[in-house]
Every structure is written in C-alpha cells, then in structure tokens.
Design a protein around this motif. Structure first.
Motif, PDB file in Angstrom:
ATOM      1  N   ASP A   7       0.808  -1.098  -0.158  1.00  0.00           N
ATOM      2  CA  ASP A   7       0.027   0.214   0.108  1.00  0.00           C
ATOM      3  C   ASP A   7       0.867   1.367   0.397  1.00  0.00           C
ATOM      4  N   LYS A  58       3.434   3.323  -1.358  1.00  0.00           N
ATOM      5  CA  LYS A  58       3.878   3.841  -3.101  1.00  0.00           C
ATOM      6  C   LYS A  58       5.777   4.667  -2.686  1.00  0.00           C
ATOM      7  N   GLN A 100       9.293   4.888  -1.624  1.00  0.00           N
ATOM      8  CA  GLN A 100       9.931   5.613  -0.460  1.00  0.00           C
ATOM      9  C   GLN A 100      10.628   3.734  -0.128  1.00  0.00           C
ATOM     10  N   PRO A 113       9.444  15.024   7.089  1.00  0.00           N
ATOM     11  CA  PRO A 113       8.346  15.942   7.604  1.00  0.00           C
ATOM     12  C   PRO A 113       7.330  16.058   7.337  1.00  0.00           C
ATOM     13  N   PRO A 114       5.951  16.196   8.231  1.00  0.00           N
ATOM     14  CA  PRO A 114       4.824  15.811   7.893  1.00  0.00           C
ATOM     15  C   PRO A 114       4.466  15.286   7.485  1.00  0.00           C
ATOM     16  N   GLY A 115       3.772  13.769   7.221  1.00  0.00           N
ATOM     17  CA  GLY A 115       2.593  14.097   6.278  1.00  0.00           C
ATOM     18  C   GLY A 115       3.997  12.732   4.682  1.00  0.00           C
ATOM     19  N   ALA A 116       5.142  12.474   5.312  1.00  0.00           N
ATOM     20  CA  ALA A 116       5.975  11.883   4.609  1.00  0.00           C
ATOM     21  C   ALA A 116       5.759   9.997   4.616  1.00  0.00           C
ATOM     22  N   GLY A 117       4.803   9.500   5.493  1.00  0.00           N
ATOM     23  CA  GLY A 117       4.631   8.213   5.677  1.00  0.00           C
ATOM     24  C   GLY A 117       5.014   7.597   6.686  1.00  0.00           C
ATOM     25  N   MET A 133       2.745   5.289   8.829  1.00  0.00           N
ATOM     26  CA  MET A 133       2.319   4.267   7.503  1.00  0.00           C
ATOM     27  C   MET A 133       3.144   3.220   7.506  1.00  0.00           C
ATOM     28  N   ASP A 146       5.984   8.034  17.981  1.00  0.00           N
ATOM     29  CA  ASP A 146       5.336   8.857  17.495  1.00  0.00           C
ATOM     30  C   ASP A 146       5.810  10.204  17.557  1.00  0.00           C
ATOM     31  N   GLU A 147       7.006  10.831  16.730  1.00  0.00           N
ATOM     32  CA  GLU A 147       6.915  12.410  17.408  1.00  0.00           C
ATOM     33  C   GLU A 147       7.952  11.753  18.711  1.00  0.00           C
ATOM     34  N   ASN A 177       9.953  14.681  13.173  1.00  0.00           N
ATOM     35  CA  ASN A 177      10.307  15.418  11.959  1.00  0.00           C
ATOM     36  C   ASN A 177      11.922  16.229  12.261  1.00  0.00           C
ATOM     37  N   VAL A 191       6.553  11.581  -0.749  1.00  0.00           N
ATOM     38  CA  VAL A 191       7.061  10.932  -1.785  1.00  0.00           C
ATOM     39  C   VAL A 191       6.331  12.388  -2.996  1.00  0.00           C
ATOM     40  N   LEU A 216       2.601   9.311  -5.649  1.00  0.00           N
ATOM     41  CA  LEU A 216       1.026   8.704  -5.558  1.00  0.00           C
ATOM     42  C   LEU A 216       0.457   7.932  -6.363  1.00  0.00           C
TER      43      LEU A 216
HETATM   44  N1  LIG Z   1       3.848   7.228   0.011  1.00  0.00           N
HETATM   45  C1  LIG Z   1       3.031   6.435   0.674  1.00  0.00           C
HETATM   46  N2  LIG Z   1       1.866   5.819   0.012  1.00  0.00           N
HETATM   47  C2  LIG Z   1       1.183   5.743   0.232  1.00  0.00           C
HETATM   48  N3  LIG Z   1       0.107   6.632   1.091  1.00  0.00           N
HETATM   49  C3  LIG Z   1       1.254   7.390   1.676  1.00  0.00           C
HETATM   50  C4  LIG Z   1       2.296   7.237   0.949  1.00  0.00           C
HETATM   51  N4  LIG Z   1       3.140   8.492   2.345  1.00  0.00           N
HETATM   52  C5  LIG Z   1       2.543   9.168   2.386  1.00  0.00           C
HETATM   53  N5  LIG Z   1       0.873   8.624   2.466  1.00  0.00           N
HETATM   54  C6  LIG Z   1      -0.269   8.668   2.711  1.00  0.00           C
HETATM   55  O1  LIG Z   1      -0.771  10.375   3.415  1.00  0.00           O
HETATM   56  C7  LIG Z   1      -0.844   9.865   4.858  1.00  0.00           C
HETATM   57  C8  LIG Z   1      -0.132  10.373   5.598  1.00  0.00           C
HETATM   58  O2  LIG Z   1       0.884   9.747   6.293  1.00  0.00           O
HETATM   59  P1  LIG Z   1       1.772   9.157   7.608  1.00  0.00           P
HETATM   60  O3  LIG Z   1       0.563  10.059   8.911  1.00  0.00           O
HETATM   61  O4  LIG Z   1       2.458   8.092   7.786  1.00  0.00           O
HETATM   62  O5  LIG Z   1       3.104   9.981   7.665  1.00  0.00           O
HETATM   63  P2  LIG Z   1       3.619  11.077   8.754  1.00  0.00           P
HETATM   64  O6  LIG Z   1       5.134  10.870   8.129  1.00  0.00           O
HETATM   65  O7  LIG Z   1       3.118   9.991   9.969  1.00  0.00           O
HETATM   66  O8  LIG Z   1       3.151  12.308   9.178  1.00  0.00           O
HETATM   67  P3  LIG Z   1       3.006  13.149  10.242  1.00  0.00           P
HETATM   68  O9  LIG Z   1       4.561  13.853  10.250  1.00  0.00           O
HETATM   69  O10 LIG Z   1       1.860  14.101  10.177  1.00  0.00           O
HETATM   70  O11 LIG Z   1       2.305  12.618  11.623  1.00  0.00           O
HETATM   71  C9  LIG Z   1      -1.266   8.672   5.115  1.00  0.00           C
HETATM   72  O12 LIG Z   1      -2.127   8.585   5.534  1.00  0.00           O
HETATM   73  C10 LIG Z   1      -0.642   7.896   3.860  1.00  0.00           C
HETATM   74  O13 LIG Z   1      -2.582   7.318   3.240  1.00  0.00           O
END
Ligand SMILES: Nc1ncnc2c1ncn2[C@@H]1O[C@H](COP(=O)(O)OP(=O)(O)OP(=O)(O)O)[C@@H](O)[C@H]1O
Ligand SMILES: [Mg+2]
Ligand SMILES: [Zn+2]
Length: 510
Positions: free
Chosen positions: A196, A198, A200, A222-226, A229, A306-307, A350, A395, A400
């Motif tokens: 699931d 993509k 990375q 950074p935030p949202g990098a996955g 996940m 986390d964090e 982060n 990504v 994505l």
């Molecule tokens: N490489 C990826 N492939 C598929 N979905 C992704 C990918 N990267 C991020 N996402 C989507 O973005 C959402 C945010 O990712 P995630 O919460 O894992 O990021 P994070 O690095 O933990 O961010 P934060 O710092 O905000 O906690 C995920 O729920 C997922 O749906």
C-alpha cells in the motif's frame, strides 16, 4: 464448621497457591476477610453475600471468617469471590459434596450470582499446571484462554449455582477441549501492507534490514511523509509468533485486561503506540495494581514512539532498562514484579521543529540552535540503542498516484525469514537470536570487513566525526545486510550502505 478451598493469585506473570479457609461460628453476623486483602477483596464480601442469596441459598447469619493464606503477600483483584462463596456454602452445610477439594477455584461474582471473567487467567493456569494442579473451575468467559493449555482440565461455569451443581453432581460437565495453536491464522490481516505504500524504496529497504537483524529504528522526515504508515507495516514482515512467544504475549495482555476473550490467545505480533502524553507508569508498568506497561504490551512486537522529541525526558530515560535488558521491574510496597519487554523500537520525528529541514519542497524556518535543541532531546540512552536512522521525504504526487505494483509484505517477509535463519544457525550456542544483540566481543568475531571497507570507515569517521559506538552499530547493520544477501563475508558495499543509516550523526549531531 471449617472449609478449605484451593485458589490462586498472581504476582506479575506468575501464579501462586492461595488457601482460602472459611470458618463460621456464633457471634455477630459479619464477614471478616483476613490475610492482607486489598479493597477489591474487602468488597468481595458484599458481592459474595448478594450472590449467595440470589442463587437460592441463604447466607449464614453468623460470624464468617475468611482467611487468605499465605498472609504475607499482597493479594489483588476479585478472583476469590467464587472460592469464598463455595467455602461459605460448604462450611454452612448447604453444599454436601466435598469434591471442591479436588479443584482450584477462580472467578469474580456479580451480585446476581453470575460469573465474570478474570484478568490473567492463562498465567494462573500455566503456573497451576507447573505446580502440579490439574483440575480448575473457571468463569465461562475465560474458556478460550484455557483451551490452549495442554495437560489441565478446566471446567467452565456461568454462575455460582452451576459451580455448585458441578461439585454436587460432577460427571456430566466436560472440561474445555484442547485447541492447537495456529500462529497468524489464514484470516489474519494486517492493517496495512507494504504494497500500500507507494515509492519510499529506501525507507522500505531500511525497515527490511531492521527487521531482519532485530535493529531499532528512528525515522526522520517531514509531516505527511508516511512515517506512521511505514511503521504500521513493520509487523507484517516480522516472523510469525512461536507458541511460546504467543503464550508470553497472551499472559501479559491477559494480566493487563486487554486480551480478546473470544480469541483467548494473541496470534500476531503486537504494535503499540503510546501517546507522548502517556504517564511513566503506563509506559513501563506500575501504578496501584502493578500492571504491565506499554513496553511489556509490545513484548515480541513493535513499540512505536511517534514524534519522539515530544516525550518527556523522564519517559525516554525509563526506556533504558527495557531496551537493555528485555524486561522491566515494577516495584510496589509489598512486592517487586518483573515483566518481559523485548520489543523492536521504532521512533519517528520531524527533522526540526518546523518539520522542513532537508526538504526539497519546503523551506525550513528554524535556527541551527533550535534544531540542535530539538535533536538533543532524544540524545543519550535512546539514541544509543538505535542502529538504523532513516531519512525520508514525502513522495511526489505522480508517485502517489502511480499504478505500478509495489512489493507485498509477504515477499519481503520471506527474505527476512532467510536472514533470520542464517542468524539462528550462527548464534546456535549463544543466548542471542539476532545481529542487533551482538556485543563488542561478538562483533569482533563475526564482523570482519575487507581492507577497502576499513579505509571507507576511516574516512567516514573523519568526515562525519563518528563515535566509536557508531562504528559498532555500522558493523552490526553491515552483518545483517550481508545475511540478507546470503553472504558469509561482509563486503565493502554492505559497509557503505550501513554508513548511510547514520544520518543524525552525519547531519546534525556533531
Ligand atoms: N508513500 C505513500 N504511499 C501511500 N500513501 C501515503 C504515502 N505517504 C503518505 N501517504 C498517505 O499520507 C497519510 C499521512 O502519512 P503518515 O501519517 O504516515 O505520515 P507521517 O510521516 O507519519 O506524518 P506526521 O509527521 O504528520 O505524523 C497516510 O495516511 C497515507 O494515506
Ligand atoms: Mg505520523
Ligand atoms: Zn525547520
């Protein structure tokens, strides 16, 4: 007259025999429980009184003395309700059979005489069996837990009345049938699969190495990098739980009261994510009931922080013992208990307070001082135990949305298993299982590197001013990379890759 009923109590994950003596004699009507009871046991007299009356018996209007022996241990919980009630009925000659002496009796009663499940039952049954007890009377809702233990007869009852009928009539009730344990049964699905995620590629590779060699990991991005996940995917590439591991995990979850009663056993590796506001007792265990903490609930699985910089310094420091020893000791007034806490640590953070340091897309607004302060929060004991540091960025949009097939967890797991088999063979006569557990002496023995790699290390050291400790970490990880490739000897490329997983040392640390 006097009745004596067999029961058990828990100290940590170990059960010990408790004799419950009930004496009824003339005097003011009153129930006295002696033998260091805690409040739950005191309340037990209220529940037992109501349950006896509501089950069609009468409660003796006399002085009822309940003695819990041995008296010098701090007994907790409400599991003595049923044996106390049985003892009262035997001592008041409402229960004629003396067959209760053949059983260990456990269970909490509700006021109407129904039995409630108890925490830690599986741990008690195993200890009971090891101490030579064979027949148990337990609450019906605990049946699933009991079914995985070979060599005992556990009789399940739903009410006090049913327990009495079993004792009077015997014979008709069959014990819980034994069930064979199946690790990660076919229907087991993990929340997320590496397929699931993509792209990375680098982060996935690093996590594969981490699981293969049992290394702890820190993900920086950074935030949202996955990061969250990816961390969740890790349990899907870990080896299946063995029966012994499953039993140990189940005991801990049962004692903590979080076991799924229908399943009765934990079949997949735990993934625990304590929030950064979690209290220290909740993290490492303790509190008024000396329950296991998150580090023990994560035993044989993953503890995801986390964090990391958001956790208090004190919380991070208390992780030192579990990380080093694989167990925690929880002290109480009366006793000290020990819980296993052998987990893989995954931390995420982060790269800086604003989150954008090193990002190709966004600009970091932090000062070097504030970045250093932020990173410094996780210095010391925690960083010392982390072999692999992964840097990742979000990504790209087209990646994505890409329809390209990503590799499934099952395929990655197959490679992990091969590398684990190599390690099992290597450490056959040693008390360790994975490369991450190698001490300096073992590193010297098993991590010889070619001259070329030696000079590579040397220049990396000079350029990045790495510490001696970092060098051991690099060698351990290089060993795992070689094992994944099925190579007996560590090659220069393996060392070069391992050096990549020291990004904190390289970028910010020095
Ligand atoms: N490489 C990826 N492939 C598929 N979905 C992704 C990918 N990267 C991020 N996402 C989507 O973005 C959402 C945010 O990712 P995630 O919460 O894992 O990021 P994070 O690095 O933990 O961010 P934060 O710092 O905000 O906690 C995920 O729920 C997922 O749906
Ligand atoms: Mg996250
Ligand atoms: Zn920043």
């Amino acid at each position: 007259m006097l009745a004596k009923v067999n029961s058990f109590a828990l100290s940590g994950l170990d059960g010990y025999k408790v004799d419950i003596e009930i004496d009824i004699n003339a005097g003011l009507p009153k129930v006295e429980i002696i033998g260091l009871p805690d409040t739950a046991i005191k309340e037990s007299s209220e529940r037992v009184t109501s349950a006896v009356k509501n089950s069609g018996y009468h409660f003796p209007i006399k002085r009822v003395i309940v003695n819990l022996a041995p008296a010098d241990t701090k007994k907790e919980g409400s599991l003595f309700d049923l044996p106390i009630a049985i003892g009262v009925l035997a001592a008041s000659e409402q229960l004629f059979s003396r067959s209760y002496k053949d059983y260990v009796i456990l269970g909490e009663l509700s006021l109407d005489g129904k039995l409630r499940p108890i925490d830690g039952l599986i741990a008690i049954l195993i200890s009971g069996m090891q101490q030579g007890y064979k027949k148990f009377i337990i609450p019906r809702d605990n049946a699933a837990e009991a079914s995985f233990i070979k060599g005992i007869e556990a009789y399940c009852v739903g009410t006090l009345k049913e327990a009495c009928e079993l004792l009077e009539e015997g014979g008709n009730v069959a014990p819980v049938p034994y069930r064979e344990f199946e690790s990660s049964p076919a229907e087991a699905v993990f929340d997320v699969d590496f397929a699931d995620v993509k792209g990375q590629v680098a982060a996935k590779r690093a996590l594969e190495i981490a699981v293969a060699g049992g290394h702890n990991v820190l993900m920086i991005g950074p935030p949202g990098a996955g990061k969250s996940m990816l961390a969740k995917c890790v349990v899907s590439i870990m080896p299946d739980l063995t029966f012994d591991e499953a039993i140990e995990v189940t005991k801990i979850h049962s004692v903590a009261g979080i076991l799924d009663e229908k399943k009765g056993i934990v079949t997949s590796r735990p993934f625990r994510t304590p929030h950064h506001s979690t209290t220290v007792p909740a993290l490492v265990g303790g509190g008024t009931k000396s329950k296991p903490g998150e580090v023990s609930l994560a035993n044989h699985g993953v503890l995801f922080l986390d964090e990391v910089p958001e956790y208090s310094r004190h919380a991070l420091e208390t992780l030192r013992q579990p990380l080093e020893d694989g167990f925690v000791t929880v002290s109480r007034v009366q006793q000290t208990v020990r819980y296993p806490s052998h987990f893989m640590l995954i931390g995420s953070m982060n790269p800086c307070p604003c989150g954008n340091f090193g990002s190709k897309k966004h600009i970091c607004t932090c000062t070097p001082q504030s970045i250093r302060k932020y990173i410094n929060k996780i210095s010391g004991p925690l960083l010392d135990r982390i072999d692999i540091q992964i840097e990742l960025d979000a990504v790209e949009f087209n990646e994505l949305r890409s329809r390209a097939e990503e590799e499934k967890s099952a395929d990655i797991k197959a490679r992990v298993m091969k590398a684990r088999a190599v390690q099992s063979a290597r450490y056959d006569s040693l008390p360790i299982f994975t490369n991450a557990e190698m001490n300096n002496r073992l590193i010297k023995e098993y991590c010889e590197i070619p001259a070329e790699a030696e000079s590579l290390m040397e220049s990396a050291f000079k350029k990045l001013s790495l510490s001696a400790r970092a060098s051991f970490r690099i060698l351990r990880v290089a060993r795992t990379i070689a094992d994944l490739e099925g190579k007996d000897k560590i090659e220069t490329a393996h060392v070069a890759e391992a050096i990549q997983y020291r990004s904190l040392d390289r970028k910010y640390w020095n």
